[in-house]
Design an enzyme around this catalytic site. Structure first.
Site, PDB file in Angstrom:
ATOM      1  N   TYR A  10       0.827  -1.214   0.000  1.00  0.00           N
ATOM      2  CA  TYR A  10       0.000   0.000   0.000  1.00  0.00           C
ATOM      3  C   TYR A  10       0.862   1.265   0.000  1.00  0.00           C
ATOM      4  O   TYR A  10       0.546   2.231   0.686  1.00  0.00           O
ATOM      5  CB  TYR A  10      -0.918   0.043   1.235  1.00  0.00           C
ATOM      6  CG  TYR A  10      -1.658  -1.241   1.558  1.00  0.00           C
ATOM      7  CD1 TYR A  10      -2.548  -1.795   0.651  1.00  0.00           C
ATOM      8  CD2 TYR A  10      -1.471  -1.889   2.771  1.00  0.00           C
ATOM      9  CE1 TYR A  10      -3.241  -2.969   0.942  1.00  0.00           C
ATOM     10  CE2 TYR A  10      -2.160  -3.057   3.071  1.00  0.00           C
ATOM     11  CZ  TYR A  10      -3.038  -3.590   2.157  1.00  0.00           C
ATOM     12  OH  TYR A  10      -3.721  -4.747   2.459  1.00  0.00           O
ATOM     13  N   TYR A 138     -13.933  -5.761   4.792  1.00  0.00           N
ATOM     14  CA  TYR A 138     -12.599  -6.061   4.246  1.00  0.00           C
ATOM     15  C   TYR A 138     -12.302  -7.531   4.530  1.00  0.00           C
ATOM     16  O   TYR A 138     -12.394  -7.967   5.670  1.00  0.00           O
ATOM     17  CB  TYR A 138     -11.509  -5.186   4.882  1.00  0.00           C
ATOM     18  CG  TYR A 138     -10.125  -5.586   4.405  1.00  0.00           C
ATOM     19  CD1 TYR A 138      -9.632  -5.132   3.182  1.00  0.00           C
ATOM     20  CD2 TYR A 138      -9.341  -6.475   5.141  1.00  0.00           C
ATOM     21  CE1 TYR A 138      -8.397  -5.540   2.717  1.00  0.00           C
ATOM     22  CE2 TYR A 138      -8.098  -6.890   4.676  1.00  0.00           C
ATOM     23  CZ  TYR A 138      -7.625  -6.418   3.464  1.00  0.00           C
ATOM     24  OH  TYR A 138      -6.399  -6.828   3.003  1.00  0.00           O
ATOM     25  N   ASP A 234     -15.973 -13.840   9.268  1.00  0.00           N
ATOM     26  CA  ASP A 234     -14.550 -13.573   9.073  1.00  0.00           C
ATOM     27  C   ASP A 234     -14.046 -12.915  10.358  1.00  0.00           C
ATOM     28  O   ASP A 234     -14.204 -11.726  10.569  1.00  0.00           O
ATOM     29  CB  ASP A 234     -14.354 -12.657   7.863  1.00  0.00           C
ATOM     30  CG  ASP A 234     -12.890 -12.260   7.657  1.00  0.00           C
ATOM     31  OD1 ASP A 234     -12.059 -12.606   8.531  1.00  0.00           O
ATOM     32  OD2 ASP A 234     -12.592 -11.598   6.654  1.00  0.00           O
ATOM     33  N   LYS A 263      -4.547 -13.551  11.866  1.00  0.00           N
ATOM     34  CA  LYS A 263      -3.892 -12.524  12.690  1.00  0.00           C
ATOM     35  C   LYS A 263      -3.531 -13.019  14.109  1.00  0.00           C
ATOM     36  O   LYS A 263      -2.537 -13.691  14.273  1.00  0.00           O
ATOM     37  CB  LYS A 263      -4.751 -11.264  12.707  1.00  0.00           C
ATOM     38  CG  LYS A 263      -4.787 -10.590  11.319  1.00  0.00           C
ATOM     39  CD  LYS A 263      -5.274  -9.156  11.338  1.00  0.00           C
ATOM     40  CE  LYS A 263      -5.000  -8.485  10.015  1.00  0.00           C
ATOM     41  NZ  LYS A 263      -6.150  -8.383   9.117  1.00  0.00           N
TER      42      LYS A 263
END
Ligand SMILES: *Cc1c(COP(=O)(O)O)cnc(C)c1O
Length: 419
Positions: A10, A138, A234, A263
């Site tokens: 990014y 996301y 998610d 994560k």
């Protein structure tokens, strides 16, 4: 040194901004150039839940390393993967009893989507292939995960070649819940091909750090059940305590059909994800018929080193009552931030170990980042949000340093020209 060989995420690579170089990390502290220490306010994309360089996690990793660092799960098996699967079965809600490992959150999402679509195919329904998601969601940067994510900067470059996608409204205000539920019901009247609805439960992450009420999910779940639509949670961001419960699913009064973890799963020690499914979903794949096999197998799925660390991480989380630590973080964030105001602030939100300050305009992220570094804090706002998701081991003084730095920005760092 020119930074053109290493391509950063990014990032505008020409005239690239200053990236602090981390040479050491321990607890909540990152050590950068000139031995400067920064409190990490975002846990390396929310993954380092125990902080850095944790003695027990290091020990779990190095002990496992002496036995075996990797072996494939295709045709072989090993203790750490078996044990982690059993542990996830035990701690996830309801009958989420079957665990498929992969190497990142995005791939964990892809696995969930493939399982959802094949579930219907295995049941003899080849038409149910559409995935619906929530606006501002996301779900990762791989193609299908990107396709089903919200209309954000992550996907805009590719939007022309992405197939049309259905995303439904999320009720960020309690009073909007029933309207959003009704809209979803309406959608189902005209579309009978929906395989699954995927959501980030309770808290949306990278798509805007938004929070919504579990009542919406409870209502949506009833509709999904009635229409044989799988509900995928998610929990790559919300899993392992971020919303104040071990899993955000625990806020709800039902068990999702599929849950994706990433994560925090590995305490940030390495990339890994787990896609966990219910008995009902798994049973459609539990067959003599080889056409019903799930044809997916990441090379490094169930890596023994990372499974050993994940197991130890879960053990510490439960043993040391992290839920209480997170409650303490939440209370402190609320005390420090909720009564703070500034003309440029649109809304301040706190949930679990997360705080978000949403501004009315885009923030000058570089200026903010450098201001925070000067004050000994690592934060990386984007768009119009400043957020913190600290490691759970952070103490009160360190956390107040983070919130004070954010507040200081509005009185000293910020001026008209910054935003
Ligand atoms: C980060 C994230 C992903 C993607 O995980 P990666 O490990 O970066 O591929 C997917 N879903 C959510 C909710 C996330 O926060």
């Amino acid at each position: 040194m020119k930074n053109e060989t290493l391509w950063y995420p990014y990032t505008k690579m020409k005239n690239q901004n200053y990236f602090p170089k981390v040479s050491f990390a321990k607890g909540v502290y990152l050590t950068i150039e000139n031995n400067k220490k920064l409190i990490d306010g975002i846990s390396s994309w929310w993954s380092m839940i125990h902080g850095y360089n944790h003695e027990e996690l290091n020990y779990a990793l190095t002990t496992q390393l002496k036995n075996i660092s990797h072996v494939m799960l295709g045709g072989l098996t090993h203790e750490p993967a078996q044990q982690l699967a059993e542990k996830l079965k035990e701690i996830t809600p309801g009958d989420l009893n079957h665990v498929f490992f992969s190497d990142s959150g995005s791939v964990g999402v892809e696995v969930a989507l493939k399982i959802a679509i094949q579930y219907h195919i295995n049941k003899g329904n080849k038409n149910k292939q559409t995935i619906v998601s929530l606006k501002s969601g996301y779900h990762g940067d791989t193609f299908k995960a990107m396709e089903i994510s919200g209309e954000t900067a992550y996907r805009s470059i590719f939007s022309l070649i992405l197939p049309e996608h259905i995303a439904i409204d999320v009720p960020y205000k309690y009073e909007d819940i029933m309207e959003c539920v009704t809209k979803f019901e309406k959608l189902l009247e005209s579309n009978h091909n929906i395989a699954a609805l995927i959501v980030e439960p309770i808290m949306q992450g990278a798509g805007g750090f938004k929070i919504y009420d579990e009542v919406f999910l409870n209502e949506i779940s009833k509709i999904c059940k009635k229409n044989d639509i799988l509900l995928i949670f998610d929990e790559v961001a919300t899993g392992f305590g971020r919303t104040g419960k071990l899993f955000a699913a625990e806020w709800c009064n039902f068990t999702p059909d599929i849950m994706v973890l990433g994560k925090g799963l590995t305490a940030g020690y390495g990339g890994h994800a787990a896609t966990v499914v219910t008995d009902n979903v798994f049973n459609e794949f539990y067959s003599e018929d080889s056409s019903k096999i799930f044809m997916h197998g990441p090379t490094f799925m169930g890596n023994p080193l990372i499974c050993a660390v994940a197991l130890k991480s879960i053990e510490i989380f439960i043993r040391d009552n992290y839920i209480l630590k997170i409650k303490n973080i939440e209370n402190l964030l609320k005390n420090q931030l909720l009564n703070f105001s500034h003309e440029e602030i649109k809304e301040i939100r706190v949930k679990g170990a997360m705080a978000v300050i949403e501004l009315k305009n885009e923030i000058n992220t570089e200026k903010f980042k450098n201001f925070a570094i000067e004050n000994g804090i690592w934060l990386k706002p984007f768009g119009n949000v400043i957020y913190t998701m600290p490691p759970y081991i952070i103490n009160d003084d360190e956390l107040i340093k983070i919130t004070n730095t954010i507040k200081l920005w509005f009185s000293r760092g910020y001026d008209e020209k910054n935003i």
